[in-house]
Design a protein around this motif. Structure first.
Motif, PDB file in Angstrom:
ATOM      1  N   ARG A  56       0.814  -1.219   0.000  1.00  0.00           N
ATOM      2  CA  ARG A  56       0.000   0.000   0.000  1.00  0.00           C
ATOM      3  C   ARG A  56       0.853   1.277   0.000  1.00  0.00           C
ATOM      4  N   SER A  57       2.066   1.195   0.546  1.00  0.00           N
ATOM      5  CA  SER A  57       2.889   2.401   0.668  1.00  0.00           C
ATOM      6  C   SER A  57       4.051   2.460  -0.327  1.00  0.00           C
ATOM      7  N   ALA A  58       4.236   1.453  -1.162  1.00  0.00           N
ATOM      8  CA  ALA A  58       5.366   1.428  -2.091  1.00  0.00           C
ATOM      9  C   ALA A  58       5.162   2.424  -3.236  1.00  0.00           C
ATOM     10  N   PRO A  59       6.113   3.319  -3.440  1.00  0.00           N
ATOM     11  CA  PRO A  59       6.006   4.291  -4.533  1.00  0.00           C
ATOM     12  C   PRO A  59       5.895   3.623  -5.913  1.00  0.00           C
ATOM     13  N   GLU A  60       6.528   2.466  -6.086  1.00  0.00           N
ATOM     14  CA  GLU A  60       6.484   1.766  -7.369  1.00  0.00           C
ATOM     15  C   GLU A  60       5.063   1.284  -7.695  1.00  0.00           C
TER      16      GLU A  60
END
Length: 113
Positions: free
Chosen positions: A45-49
């Motif tokens: 949920r928080s991964a920029p990719e």
């Protein structure tokens, strides 16, 4: 089609449906026992990719998880998770590998497709 063949077909269909429901329940039970899963889901949920691929995340659904025990002294144990992620721009399959490092797990994106 005769009545006996129809009854057998209905019985077989009912058994198949019951089997599918039982497997879904088992998968849900196993997922709830996985103490690593919540951290991995938060990582997704928080991964920029992932954000770059799908936009703002609407939903994350676990599709599959695999546990590998590793080889003592050679390979650390890891868990591999496949998620279906829906966002504001598109959907993606996201595969994460959580490798055990001591007592903690280190998350790494394997694939975004």
């Amino acid at each position: 089609m005769s009545d006996s063949k129809l009854k057998k077909l209905v019985k077989l269909g009912s058994l198949c449906l019951l089997g599918v429901v039982a497997m879904e329940a088992l998968i849900g039970f196993i997922a709830k026992q996985d103490s690593v899963l919540p951290g991995v889901e938060e990582f997704v949920r928080s991964a920029p990719e992932v954000y770059a691929a799908v936009g703002d995340i609407k939903s994350v659904s676990l599709e599959k998880s695999v546990y590998y025990a590793g080889v003592p002294g050679k390979e650390n144990p890891y868990r591999k998770y496949s998620f279906s992620v829906s966002g504001t721009r598109s959907q993606a399959l996201v595969i994460i590998q959580a490798e055990k490092q001591g007592e903690e797990y280190e998350n790494r994106i394997v694939l975004i497709e």
